[in-house]
Scaffold this active site. Structure first.
Site, PDB file in Angstrom:
ATOM      1  CG  HIS A 181      -9.855  -2.740  -3.033  1.00 18.25           C
ATOM      2  ND1 HIS A 181     -10.475  -3.198  -4.152  1.00 18.25           N
ATOM      3  CD2 HIS A 181      -9.213  -3.802  -2.494  1.00 18.25           C
ATOM      4  CE1 HIS A 181     -10.208  -4.498  -4.309  1.00 18.25           C
ATOM      5  NE2 HIS A 181      -9.446  -4.874  -3.315  1.00 18.25           N
ATOM      6  CE  LYS A 575       0.764  -7.848   1.749  1.00 16.09           C
ATOM      7  NZ  LYS A 575       0.979  -9.009   2.625  1.00 16.09           N
TER       8      LYS A 575
END
Length: 912
Positions: A181, A575
């Protein structure tokens, strides 16, 4: 400056102020810096290191850019420090004006200077950590007072008895999984330069003051800092997945391959004292390293089946080279004559078999080691590993790592039987531990793909028509896994993670696709569901209960002792509903899944998809482990490690050893009766508090992210769009072409962008309102003290808030035209900060964690300088975008922005 001497006149190892690129140049500077540093508690040795490195950087800046560059850096540096001084209330505005006054070219150079400074400060801080760890290791009983496996095991013995404690130790497993990532903003060249500086700093420590070796170390540090300054800080292009594989391999080559056996040995030493190394160890090889690098194709079209094959081959080459070198090194030292240390029949047979197959090489070895049978055999094993690495089609190449382990154990038994126990359970044991940990594959490569990609591929295949290139690629992945398993064993590849698992059929689809690819020759697969959203976490127990009834699951679980792995996503859930509700939902999901697994007789491993940033489940892993629900750990802990976290935790041997020991200790201790009783009692005691916090925080979070126009506003007030231009990793930053809703955005840039804006919203938003809704301060203080989940949450938020800056945040928020949303953010920030300070005690954030507080406070003025430079670039880019003449973005301003992003990431550290 003295002739022939590259250092400022009067420099010595005396204790001096840490905050400077040079000596302060005037009385006002000395006064301001002294007041700022007062009470920071910087250790003398670290203060000296920072001072020296800062002075060397100052010299490099003068040599490279003249006095003008140096003076501009100093002006901005002093102004940002003064901005923390109550006696100079206008300093922040003055610092902003200085940042605006630079030409773009000068701003570029100043941003690079501050970024270099952060790299040097981070190095000095790491060096101090290593220094402290070594000092503790040299003091008997000192390190045993800390959170180590030895102390955890001792406590377990008192609670569950010797036999049960030993059983739990034997079943211990720590399984970090390295991912690609894109949160490591540093180039590999920069990381390499910093590592060389670290070695030079160690040499400087060891040198005599004023001696030639000290001067030599300083001269070489000056040269290396000049390299750091002149190395382009930004990648010119995104790394390929193969580049990412090779970058991660650097951690194994430089640290982990040799460090992990030393972790086992240190624990065995602590547990058994003088008996360690003279008899069989009690510590198992409990570390397993996983990797998504080259295997994670969810949203990354550049990770193909051929990349996965290459990733596995690269890792295998690295570990086999490492084993070959280790066998040769230990073999050369094993000069034990047969008169005193006669070989066993098994060792003699190993030699005779090799001599018959390779007579010329055997004769050479016999000549070099005429009466040293154990040495000869270890050198034989090194030759066989080399043949395995080359892929030789001969009987000398090993087919699987278990064959090498069998040979090593034969050598170990022979040495032990001959009385050479120190050799048997010393160097040879280290080799055994390395093979047990890494096999011939080094990392257990995992594949990840989105459930919708599987569904689309199956629809095409079942329609009986020509399949798309994407579907053919999906099938080719299973063929790649089968090839890797054939060449390197089942551990080399086989876990298949299904992103956005929303139904049991999503897991069954993997086996169906494997059958389409290879029929009855499909690879052995451990299909791992990944539950990411709030709704998916709630549905997880039901999905699992159905999935384990599938024939493929039943067959695989029967072969593995009824084992099952389940992955939980921290990023998307946060999120989705905000950090508070996400943390509570994750706890509840773990509790339900663990209870179901226990009732079903399943050995469960929960795989935590944690990022480096606090908004993505980051923070100290050991405290998080001890806050997990009962039976959700049970001696096994698996998590993702990514970006800058990989290098921070595993890049330096002493720090890597300490981190692994801490996490393993918490993993062992989490299932002790007292810990499980503590967490379960607290969960029941504060269930109503959790319910109130969940509802209030979610409502507050939705009032922001579900407000009309939020997504484009977010893209305006943060450098979110521009982050996508930074060549951090091979994976795209978003799923679509633009961000029209939060769902379009990946969790990493969501967190990264808020961090760059010095708001860190993803790590704390909603907590203040949640605590307000409870209202009872006495109850909340009690809960903070007794409820591990709340304590971990509050402590992590305190760190997140400490890295915010309201003055900077207001300027970012002003870039948008939504005063209502900006005020909502600022109000929640104030409420959350007020509550966190009340619960943790003191008058400011992190007073209960002085070392962390010091680290954050020391960096803050310098991060501010970069933030101000970023803001000027961002304003220029926003103005260009709105220019009706269509002149477009200024490439120089864009470069300045990206430089500042890299610098802020270096200053704040856990950004992703």
């Amino acid at each position: 400056m003295r002739a022939g001497h590259p250092f400022p006149e009067g420099y010595s190892r005396r204790v001096t102020p840490a905050h400077s690129f040079s000596e302060p140049t005037n009385t006002e500077a000395i006064r301001v810096i002294g007041r700022f540093e007062a009470g920071r508690g910087i250790p003398d040795a670290m203060r000296t290191d920072v001072r020296m490195l800062g002075q060397l950087l100052g010299q490099v800046l003068r040599e490279a850019g003249g006095d003008g560059l140096f003076e501009d850096v100093e002006r901005l540096r002093l102004a940002t420090i003064q901005a923390y001084d109550e006696e100079t209330p206008d300093a922040f505005e003055r610092a902003a004006a200085i940042a605006e006054s630079f030409t773009v070219e000068r701003a570029d150079e100043v941003a690079r200077a501050f970024t270099c400074y952060f790299h040097l400060v981070n190095l000095a801080e790491e060096h101090q950590r290593v220094r402290v760890l070594r000092e503790r290791a040299g003091q008997p009983g000192r390190e045993d007072a800390a959170d180590t496996v030895a102390t955890a095991y001792a406590r377990l013995r008192t609670e569950v008895g010797d036999d049960e404690a030993r059983r739990r130790l034997e079943g211990l497993r720590f399984h970090p999984v390295f991912t690609a990532h894109p949160t490591e903003a540093r180039r590999r060249a920069v990381s390499s330069s910093i590592r060389r500086l670290s070695e030079l700093l160690t040499q400087h420590d060891a040198a005599s003051e004023g001696g030639s070796e000290e001067h030599r170390a300083r001269r070489r540090m000056l040269e290396e800092i000049d390299t750091l300054w002149r190395t382009a800080p930004l990648r010119s292009q995104k790394p390929s997945p193969t580049d990412e594989v090779r970058t991660v391999m650097g951690v194994f080559d430089e640290t982990l391959f040799t460090t992990v056996p030393h972790v086992y040995r240190r624990i065995d030493d602590a547990l058994r004292g003088e008996d360690s190394g003279a008899s069989a160890p009690v510590v198992p090889a409990f570390v397993r390293i996983g990797s998504w690098v080259g295997g994670d194709r969810d949203g990354n079209p550049f990770v193909t089946a051929s990349v996965t094959r290459e990733a596995s081959q690269i890792a295998a080459d690295h570990v086999l080279r490492g084993l070959e070198r280790a066998l040769e090194r230990i073999g050369r030292t094993l000069t034990l004559a047969s008169d005193d240390t006669p070989p066993s029949a098994e060792v003699t047979a190993l030699w005779e078999s090799f001599a018959a197959a390779e007579p010329a090489l055997a004769a050479e070895l016999a000549t070099r080691s005429p009466d040293e049978p154990h040495r000869r055999v270890l050198l034989i094993l090194a030759r066989r590993v080399a043949a395995t690495r080359r892929g030789d089609d001969s009987a000398q190449a090993y087919a699987r790592p278990e064959e090498l382990l069998e040979d090593l154990r034969a050598v170990q038994a022979s040495l032990a039987d001959a009385g050479a126990k120190r050799h048997a359970f010393g160097g040879v044991q280290h080799l055994i531990w390395q093979v047990e940990t890494y096999g011939f594959h080094l990392t257990e490569l995992e594949v990840r793909q989105h459930s919708q990609v599987h569904a689309k591929a199956l629809a095409e295949l079942e329609a009986g028509e020509a399949v798309s290139a994407q579907t053919e690629e999906v099938l080719e992945v299973f063929r790649a896994i089968a090839d890797i398993q054939r060449d390197r064993g089942l551990r080399a590849a086989g876990r298949y993670v299904v992103s956005f698992t929303q139904a049991a059929s999503d897991l069954a689809n993997v086996h169906r696709l494997a059958h389409y690819a290879l029929g009855d020759d499909a690879p052995v697969l451990d299909v791992v569901p990944l539950f990411e959203t709030f709704a998916d976490l709630q549905a997880a127990p039901g999905i699992l209960e159905e999935a384990v009834t599938f024939p493929e699951f039943r067959e695989r679980m029967a072969a593995t002792g009824n084992r099952l792995e389940v992955m939980l996503g921290y990023s998307d859930s946060s999120k989705d509903v905000g950090p508070v509700a996400a943390n509570l939902a994750l706890y509840e999901a773990q509790e339900k899944i663990a209870r179901w697994a226990r009732e079903s007789g399943i050995e469960l491993t929960l795989f935590h998809g944690r990022g480096g940033a606090l908004g993505r489940g980051g923070g100290p892993a050991n405290s998080a482990i001890l806050a997990q629900p009962p039976h959700s750990v049970d001696g096994r802990f698996k998590l993702t490690e990514q970006g800058e976290v990989i290098f921070a935790r595993y890049g330096e041997p002493a720090i890597a050893m300490r981190h692994i020991d801490q996490v393993a200790a918490a993993t062992l201790l989490a299932s002790s009766p007292t810990e499980e009783q503590r967490t379960s009692r607290a969960a029941a005691r504060y269930a109503e508090v959790a319910s109130i916090m969940d509802a209030a925080s979610r409502e507050r979070f939705f009032s922001l992210v579900k407000a009309e126009g939020f997504a484009p506003w977010f893209a305006t007030v943060t450098p979110m769009e521009e982050i996508g231009l930074l060549a951090l990793g091979s994976r795209p930053a978003r799923r679509g072409l633009s961000v029209e809703s939060l769902e379009d955005l990946r969790a990493i840039p969501w967190v990264f962008a808020w961090t760059q804006a010095r708001i860190n919203l993803a790590g704390w938003f909603g907590l203040g309102t949640a605590l307000d809704a409870v209202g009872d301060e006495a109850l909340l203080v009690e809960a903070y003290r007794e409820w591990p989940l709340l304590r971990t949450m509050i402590d992590n938020v305190a760190m997140s808030l400490a890295k915010t800056d309201e003055r900077i945040a207001r300027q970012y928020l002003a870039l948008g035209d939504r005063d209502d949303l900006a005020q909502l953010v600022l109000d929640e920030l104030a409420t959350t900060r007020r509550w966190v300070i009340r619960l943790t005690g003191g008058e400011s954030l992190l007073e209960n964690k002085p070392v962390l507080q010091r680290a954050v406070q020391l960096r803050s003025p310098y991060v501010d300088a970069l933030s101000l430079l970023q803001l000027r670039a961002l304003r220029a880019l926003r103005s260009a975008a709105e220019d009706p003449t269509g002149s477009g973005a200024d490439a120089e301003q864009q470069r300045l922005l990206l430089l500042s992003v890299s610098g802020v990431a270096a200053g704040l550290q856990n950004t992703g």
